[in-house]
Design an enzyme around this catalytic site. Structure first.
Site, PDB file in Angstrom:
ATOM      1  N   CYS A  59       0.576  -1.697  -0.266  1.00 17.32           N
ATOM      2  CA  CYS A  59      -0.188   0.062  -0.484  1.00 17.32           C
ATOM      3  C   CYS A  59       0.662   1.449   0.157  1.00 17.32           C
ATOM      4  CB  CYS A  59      -0.651  -0.407   1.186  1.00 17.32           C
ATOM      5  SG  CYS A  59      -1.751   0.901   0.948  1.00 17.32           S
ATOM      6  N   CYS A  65      -0.160   6.318   7.007  1.00 21.08           N
ATOM      7  CA  CYS A  65      -1.435   5.192   7.595  1.00 21.08           C
ATOM      8  C   CYS A  65      -0.953   4.637   9.342  1.00 21.08           C
ATOM      9  CB  CYS A  65      -2.427   4.264   6.865  1.00 21.08           C
ATOM     10  SG  CYS A  65      -3.825   3.994   7.152  1.00 21.08           S
ATOM     11  N   CYS A 142      -6.762   1.277  -0.311  1.00 20.95           N
ATOM     12  CA  CYS A 142      -6.028   0.381   0.653  1.00 20.95           C
ATOM     13  C   CYS A 142      -6.832  -1.079   0.227  1.00 20.95           C
ATOM     14  CB  CYS A 142      -7.318   0.683   1.678  1.00 20.95           C
ATOM     15  SG  CYS A 142      -7.428   0.178   3.391  1.00 20.95           S
ATOM     16  N   PHE A 269     -22.321 -12.969  25.454  1.00 20.28           N
ATOM     17  CA  PHE A 269     -21.551 -12.508  24.133  1.00 20.28           C
ATOM     18  C   PHE A 269     -22.252 -11.763  23.176  1.00 20.28           C
ATOM     19  CE2 PHE A 269     -18.469 -12.507  28.333  1.00 20.28           C
ATOM     20  CZ  PHE A 269     -19.127 -11.157  28.722  1.00 20.28           C
ATOM     21  N   GLU A 289     -27.232 -10.937  25.730  1.00 17.93           N
ATOM     22  CA  GLU A 289     -26.002  -9.891  26.017  1.00 17.93           C
ATOM     23  C   GLU A 289     -26.465  -8.127  25.952  1.00 17.93           C
ATOM     24  OE1 GLU A 289     -23.876  -7.099  24.084  1.00 17.93           O
ATOM     25  OE2 GLU A 289     -23.483  -8.724  23.421  1.00 17.93           O
ATOM     26  N   ASP A 337     -17.697 -14.709  23.538  1.00 19.26           N
ATOM     27  CA  ASP A 337     -17.156 -14.329  23.114  1.00 19.26           C
ATOM     28  C   ASP A 337     -16.994 -12.811  22.836  1.00 19.26           C
ATOM     29  OD1 ASP A 337     -15.865 -13.049  20.736  1.00 19.26           O
ATOM     30  OD2 ASP A 337     -17.855 -13.037  19.351  1.00 19.26           O
ATOM     31  N   CYS A 363     -10.715 -12.144  21.270  1.00 16.96           N
ATOM     32  CA  CYS A 363      -9.602 -11.549  20.415  1.00 16.96           C
ATOM     33  C   CYS A 363      -8.473 -10.347  21.160  1.00 16.96           C
ATOM     34  CB  CYS A 363     -10.734 -10.127  20.407  1.00 16.96           C
ATOM     35  SG  CYS A 363     -11.176  -9.177  21.252  1.00 16.96           S
TER      36      CYS A 363
END
Length: 412
Positions: A59, A65, A142, A269, A289, A337, A363
């Protein structure tokens, strides 16, 4: 002679670190570099001896960026670094696990992005923030975003011209949906009659699916539908969504394997039903949730779909009120999650419940390792870990993992 430094390793945010604990961006382990010391960082870094894994960034905006930290590294290096990051986090807690080959989303498949836009004396600037800066870097290309998101830049510029103040920046979240672009704007001018009318007209002219301003839907030309299995869901503005369809499918396959043959599943979640609704093709699912609007969207999607088993929903803050063992007793599998902070309180209750199968989506390797240790200490086996790279060329890591009670075989 300018001092030279050996880059020993990369830390979790993708920066390199030297033996003397100086940090440098855009480097790789094993490289010899020089630079100006502004402790604890090296600035004006020059590569003296490059790594064999150094490549030319694809890129043109890679240096300016802040969206991608690792475009200068080969795909092989990035994949191994991400898998090793999970392995190190587990090893630090004395945990070993089967690490499956990483699944990496292709370039230009990111279906959701938040861009910044600001008014200037010369017009409007829209793009991403420069690394570690509030400066907005305009982008013309991008290699991460879906082409439809890149095409949204003129849309963002127009919205900023209408609703951005000269002192602030808009945060514009754009999502590719079945109905077109779903746009949600924050930090804009207060909505009044004229602005509301202008935004509604722009929604029509720009052929947006939906436009929300500070979470209030201003106009909707077409429902911004997301497909989760056989169900079609219209998420509330700005609701969480997996970054790529490719990555979502990889996580779903891992979750489905980890909960195989279950008849009653709890999905904690649950968001708008990313896992709930596809799993409902073979099992009854209870979705929990924190955001009531997401549960309402999930419920509507289930009610309009055909061929799904019973789905129930519950709006509940699982950090303050985790599900207790007696509430979990009716399920034979669980999906969890949580956000980056993990789910320490909820996992403590799960550990007491002895629920047979758990699919854990994470994550953050560090909080995942913490929660995994809690489960293993309570008698669970970590069967395997599947790393999924939806955020190509970034330092971000996602994974799915399978846990079963230690006295069970993984496929039981």
């Amino acid at each position: 002679m300018t001092a030279q430094y050996l880059i020993q390793r990369l830390v979790p945010n993708g920066d390199g670190v030297t033996e003397g604990r100086l940090y440098a961006k855009g480097v790789l382990p094993g490289e010899i570099v020089s630079g100006e010391v502004a402790a604890p960082t090296l600035t004006d870094v020059r590569i003296i001896e490059p790594s064999e894994h150094r490549v030319k960034p694809p890129c043109r905006h890679a240096r300016s960026c802040g969206g991608c930290q690792l475009q200068h590294a080969s795909d092989v290096f990035v994949a191994e670094w991400k898998v090793s990051g999970v392995r190190r986090a587990l090893s630090a807690r004395g945990i070993e696990a089967e690490m499956r080959p990483i699944v990496t989303s292709p370039p230009r498949t990111r279906r959701r992005a938040t861009l910044a836009a600001k008014r200037t004396k010369k017009g409007v600037t829209a793009g991403f923030h420069r690394a570690a800066s509030f400066e907005v870097v305009p982008i013309s290309d991008c290699h991460v975003m879906h082409p439809d998101l890149l095409d949204a830049l003129p849309v963002i510029e127009r919205l900023a011209g209408m609703g951005a103040s000269r002192k602030g920046k808009l945060a514009v979240t754009v999502t590719v949906s079945e109905g077109g672009l779903d746009v949600s704007v924050r930090h804009g001018k207060p909505l009044d009659g004229p602005l509301r009318a202008d935004l509604a007209q722009a929604t029509e002219q720009l052929r947006l699916a939906r436009l929300a301003w500070e979470s209030e839907v201003v106009a909707m030309r077409a429902p911004p539908v997301q497909c989760f299995g056989a169900a079609q869901v219209v998420p509330p503005p700005g609701a969480f969504l997996q970054a790529t369809k490719h990555g979502e499918q990889a996580l779903l396959e891992a979750v489905s394997e980890a909960t195989a043959n279950a008849k009653h599943i709890a999905d904690l979640f649950a968001g708008c039903g990313t896992f709930t609704l596809p799993l409902a093709e073979g099992a009854e699912v209870h979705a929990v949730e924190g955001e009531a609007e997401m549960i309402a969207a999930l419920d509507q999607g289930w009610r309009k779909a055909k061929g799904l088993k019973r789905v129930t929903g519950e709006a509940r803050d699982l950090f303050r009120r985790p599900l207790l063992p007696d509430e979990l007793a009716r399920f034979d599998a669980l999906v969890i999650d949580p956000p980056r902070a993990g789910a320490e309180a909820q996992v403590a209750e799960i550990a007491k419940s002895q629920i047979p199968r758990i699919a854990y989506v994470s994550c953050d390797p560090l909080t995942f390792a913490r929660d995994a240790q809690t489960l293993i200490s309570a008698g669970y086996r970590l069967n395997w870990v599947q790393v999924v790279d939806q955020f190509r060329w970034s330092s971000h890591i996602e994974l799915a993992a399978s846990f079963t009670l230690a006295h069970m075989a993984a496929g039981d």
